[in-house]
Design an enzyme around this catalytic site. Sequence first.
Site, mmCIF file in Angstrom:
data_model
loop_
_atom_site.group_PDB
_atom_site.id
_atom_site.type_symbol
_atom_site.label_atom_id
_atom_site.label_comp_id
_atom_site.label_asym_id
_atom_site.label_seq_id
_atom_site.Cartn_x
_atom_site.Cartn_y
_atom_site.Cartn_z
ATOM 1 C CG ASP A 54 -2.225 0.917 1.073
ATOM 2 O OD1 ASP A 54 -2.350 2.034 0.673
ATOM 3 O OD2 ASP A 54 -3.319 0.135 1.055
ATOM 4 C CE1 TYR A 168 -13.835 2.843 -8.725
ATOM 5 C CE2 TYR A 168 -16.211 1.775 -8.994
ATOM 6 C CZ TYR A 168 -14.856 1.843 -8.482
ATOM 7 O OH TYR A 168 -14.917 1.049 -7.362
ATOM 8 C CE LYS A 172 -12.733 -0.859 -9.628
ATOM 9 N NZ LYS A 172 -11.594 -1.409 -8.889
#
Length: 268
Positions: A54, A168, A172
Amino acid sequence: MTAAEGGAAAPRREPHGDGVLRGKVAIVTGAASGLGRATALGLARAGAHVVVADLDARGGREVADLVGGRFRACDVSDLDANRALVEFTQETYGGVDIALLNAGVATGCGVGEDFDPARYRRAMGANLDGVVFGTHAVLPALRARGGGSIVATASLAGLAAVPLDPLYAANKHAVVGLARSLGPALAPENVRFNAVCPGFAESRIIDPLRGMLSEQGMPVIPAETVADTVLRILTGDGTGECWFIQPGREPEPFRFRNVPGPGAPVAV
């Protein structure tokens, strides 16, 4: 120096699961919070060694300590950073068996007057490039182990139209297409590629939407539900599948309709 900071490995904490993945080595991106955190914990309970990746170093180290694993800072939109993450995992645990390519961000703009090229590139870099780069980087490591499993975090936005956030939905949908295509393509190498497609699930991405969801009475999917679905995928034998996750429904692979084939020649 703690193990999570990259020093000597900490003593392995006994997982609380049934050990179905005992000894396997897993990379989880975007693992400092939300879905990645829950899945890292689930993998550890199942017996896997987990490398937590991360950009949030503080959160990532906390999760790495919880799972008795290691932390590695990684910007998934950078190909070399993905390669370095895989190399770190191989050097630490001797190989890689599992990759959960989960890191993602909200878009924050549309394609009209509010279009922001920087925000667009940031979203595509994390949500799509992160999956492509992560797959490219980890494939040699999986092949060296004789196979393995990749799970990408897509979204219900990858299965349906999302007029309020088309960009988005675009990245996706791309992840869904990648999973459906790479599943059969990689099967001969014993590498499985699947995706999870949750609706509104507990993560930072939904923070701006919490008020609206509450007003509409829309339940938020617990992160643990998504993690459990990932574990089901990892312990199954399917590939090229995109599992939807919705409140009140049992998660399962989405059944895509076949594209119509060619018809009879049209007379002119």
